[in-house]
Design an enzyme around this catalytic site. Structure first.
Site, PDB file in Angstrom:
ATOM      1  N   ILE A  54     -12.914  -9.453   7.399  1.00  0.00           N
ATOM      2  CA  ILE A  54     -13.989  -9.747   6.671  1.00  0.00           C
ATOM      3  C   ILE A  54     -14.508 -10.807   6.082  1.00  0.00           C
ATOM      4  O   ILE A  54     -13.876 -10.245   4.894  1.00  0.00           O
ATOM      5  CB  ILE A  54     -15.227  -9.132   7.198  1.00  0.00           C
ATOM      6  N   GLU A  64       1.121  -1.007   0.041  1.00  0.00           N
ATOM      7  CA  GLU A  64      -0.199  -0.253   0.015  1.00  0.00           C
ATOM      8  C   GLU A  64       0.990   1.488  -0.251  1.00  0.00           C
ATOM      9  O   GLU A  64       0.245   2.229  -0.521  1.00  0.00           O
ATOM     10  CB  GLU A  64      -0.519  -0.223   1.468  1.00  0.00           C
ATOM     11  N   GLY A  90     -12.273  -3.725   2.036  1.00  0.00           N
ATOM     12  CA  GLY A  90     -13.332  -4.565   1.664  1.00  0.00           C
ATOM     13  C   GLY A  90     -14.977  -3.281   1.236  1.00  0.00           C
ATOM     14  O   GLY A  90     -15.368  -2.204   2.669  1.00  0.00           O
ATOM     15  N   MET A  96      -8.962  -2.423   8.292  1.00  0.00           N
ATOM     16  CA  MET A  96      -8.407  -2.542  10.057  1.00  0.00           C
ATOM     17  C   MET A  96      -7.529  -1.376  10.850  1.00  0.00           C
ATOM     18  O   MET A  96      -7.393  -1.977  11.733  1.00  0.00           O
ATOM     19  CB  MET A  96      -7.666  -3.834  10.221  1.00  0.00           C
ATOM     20  N   GLU A  97      -7.741  -0.583  10.354  1.00  0.00           N
ATOM     21  CA  GLU A  97      -7.352   0.548  11.193  1.00  0.00           C
ATOM     22  C   GLU A  97      -7.532   1.883  10.624  1.00  0.00           C
ATOM     23  O   GLU A  97      -7.292   2.470  11.266  1.00  0.00           O
ATOM     24  CB  GLU A  97      -5.932   0.743  10.095  1.00  0.00           C
ATOM     25  N   ASP A 117     -11.686  -6.008  -2.589  1.00  0.00           N
ATOM     26  CA  ASP A 117     -12.487  -6.735  -2.526  1.00  0.00           C
ATOM     27  C   ASP A 117     -13.960  -6.498  -2.172  1.00  0.00           C
ATOM     28  O   ASP A 117     -13.815  -5.893  -1.457  1.00  0.00           O
ATOM     29  CB  ASP A 117     -12.049  -8.316  -1.102  1.00  0.00           C
TER      30      ASP A 117
END
Length: 232
Positions: free
Chosen positions: A152, A12, A78, A173-174, A197
């Site tokens: 997830i 990233e 996501g 997640m952040e 995704d």
């Protein structure tokens, strides 16, 4: 103006890092900060590591050591909004934790004790991101991004998040941890992520396949925002 940029993973940040002029590297705890100039703007690019603790720790070190005026969180997410597809962009208007629950004490779902229910992104940075979306002719959604220490993958956790946060646009997640720290430091922030995704039972397969696409798209957005800042 100095811009702090945060990505969790090597994939990233690598495109941005490789384009920084006069790059210097600062290693603090488990994170790495790359400083220099990118498209005429002074930047401090943090590779934080994955998850809320790594993100919070890295963001704190970034803000304390580099003192950026604003923060952009980049990377992958996501997609939960029905119009999002791989490579599309999600822009935060606010971020929340999807795995925090102190509702027994009167707090809202996702709200940490003593904190606001959500951490709001900066209106000027949101507007800048939206102008860049138009200029680049990308598909994007502005909305709620929810964060938690879980990838997830599967119907049950996805249903729980959608049930608890029906307005959610994306999960990762952040971002909420980054927003939390920026709120504490009174530093304006925005989250601009590309969809790797579409959250469903096979998310882990599409994530591995499309992470490169998401990294390229999120990098494109950050660079467009920096160019716009440089021209102001």
């Amino acid at each position: 103006m100095k811009v702090g940029i945060i990505g969790a993973m090597e994939q990233e940040v690598t495109l941005l890092r490789d384009r920084i002029e006069n790059r210097q590297t600062l290693r603090l705890a488990s994170g790495e900060i790359y400083t220099g100039r990118l498209h005429g703007v002074e930047v401090a690019l943090l590779k934080s590591g994955i998850g809320k603790v790594s993100a919070a720790m890295g963001t704190t070190l970034l803000l304390d050591h580099c003192r950026p005026d604003v923060v952009i969180n980049t990377g992958s997410a996501g997609g939960l909004a029905s119009t999002l597809r791989v490579g599309d962009i999600v822009i935060s208007d606010e971020v929340r934790y999807h795995d925090a629950d102190v509702t027994a004490f009167g707090y809202q779902p996702g709200q940490m004790a003593g904190c606001p229910a959500a951490f709001s992104a900066d209106a000027a940075l949101i507007a800048l991101a939206e102008r860049c979306i138009i200029a680049l002719q990308l598909n994007a959604v502005r909305g709620l991004i929810c964060s938690g220490d879980a990838f997830i993958n599967g119907a049950e956790p996805l249903a729980r998040i959608r049930r608890t946060f029906p307005q959610v646009a994306a999960v990762e997640m952040e971002a909420a941890a980054i927003g939390h720290v920026c709120h504490a430091f009174q530093t304006p922030f925005v989250v601009v992520r590309a969809i790797s995704d579409v959250a469903d039972q096979e998310s882990h397969i599409s994530f591995d396949e499309f992470l490169k696409v998401a990294a390229e798209q999120s990098t494109l957005m950050v660079e467009a925002m920096l160019r716009a800042m440089a021209s102001q």
